[in-house]
Design an enzyme around this catalytic site. Structure first.
Site, mmCIF file in Angstrom:
data_model
loop_
_atom_site.group_PDB
_atom_site.id
_atom_site.type_symbol
_atom_site.label_atom_id
_atom_site.label_comp_id
_atom_site.label_asym_id
_atom_site.label_seq_id
_atom_site.Cartn_x
_atom_site.Cartn_y
_atom_site.Cartn_z
ATOM 1 N N ASP A 166 -18.087 24.029 2.839
ATOM 2 C CA ASP A 166 -18.455 25.035 1.841
ATOM 3 C C ASP A 166 -19.491 24.381 0.924
ATOM 4 O O ASP A 166 -19.137 23.617 0.027
ATOM 5 C CB ASP A 166 -17.220 25.471 1.050
ATOM 6 N N GLU A 203 -20.434 27.574 5.682
ATOM 7 C CA GLU A 203 -20.496 28.914 5.103
ATOM 8 C C GLU A 203 -21.921 29.191 4.641
ATOM 9 O O GLU A 203 -22.550 28.355 3.990
ATOM 10 C CB GLU A 203 -19.527 29.044 3.928
ATOM 11 N N ASP A 230 -13.233 24.774 -3.613
ATOM 12 C CA ASP A 230 -14.231 24.376 -2.619
ATOM 13 C C ASP A 230 -13.573 23.854 -1.344
ATOM 14 O O ASP A 230 -13.976 24.204 -0.235
ATOM 15 C CB ASP A 230 -15.186 23.334 -3.212
#
Length: 171
Positions: free
Chosen positions: A11, A71, A143
């Site tokens: 992420d 992502e 996160d």
């Protein structure tokens, strides 16, 4: 596609980049590790990107994943912040690619849909479902939890016919 596959989910963020490593065997998932790579917000941009690079490279060396998933970032109203986030995302894609891993990308709504069943959910729903899907998962914040969700999303999608065709098409 049988056997154990180790996946790193990432992420990306300039301040904090979440990471998570899971293993998948068929439909079962096993938590390996998760955490956050942080950059010093007082440092210049180039130094911060180097910090993210070095931190992710260390994680890859330690956990030896075979596939990576990142992502995709979203565009917000602050163009400068969006550009910096894009640069952090570039590092998140570069590190596993340089290690020889195939890197898959997933939109945030695809990650949410894979984990909580709908494309628009809240952080707490993601945390809750990550704990349901992987009870032994430990994470130090949003996160890392998001990175676990990215890895889970990839574990589900990598079994799809489209993913298999993409793998067969690459040398």
């Amino acid at each position: 596609m049988t056997g154990t596959i180790r996946i790193i989910g990432i992420d990306p963020g300039l301040r904090r980049t979440g990471w998570a490593v899971i293993e998948t065997v068929g439909n079962s998932l096993r938590f390996i590790g998760a955490g956050t790579v942080r950059s010093n917000d007082k440092a210049d941009l180039a130094s911060r990107l180097c910090q993210l690079h070095d931190g992710l490279a260390e994680i890859l060396h330690l956990h030896m994943p075979q596939e990576a998933a990142v992502e995709a970032t979203f565009v917000n109203k602050d163009a400068v912040a969006t550009l910096k986030l894009g640069q952090a995302r570039g590092i998140a894609m570069l590190v596993p690619a340089r290690a020889g891993l195939r890197v898959a990308e997933y939109a945030p709504n695809a990650v949410k849909k894979a984990v909580i069943g709908v494309g628009h959910g809240e952080k707490r729903q993601i945390h809750m479902m990550v704990k349901v899907l992987m009870p032994k998962a430990l994470f130090d914040g949003d996160d890392a939890a998001d990175a676990i969700a990215v890895a889970i999303c990839h574990a589900h999608h990598r079994q799809s016919p489209a993913w298999r065709l993409a793998l067969e098409a690459q040398p």
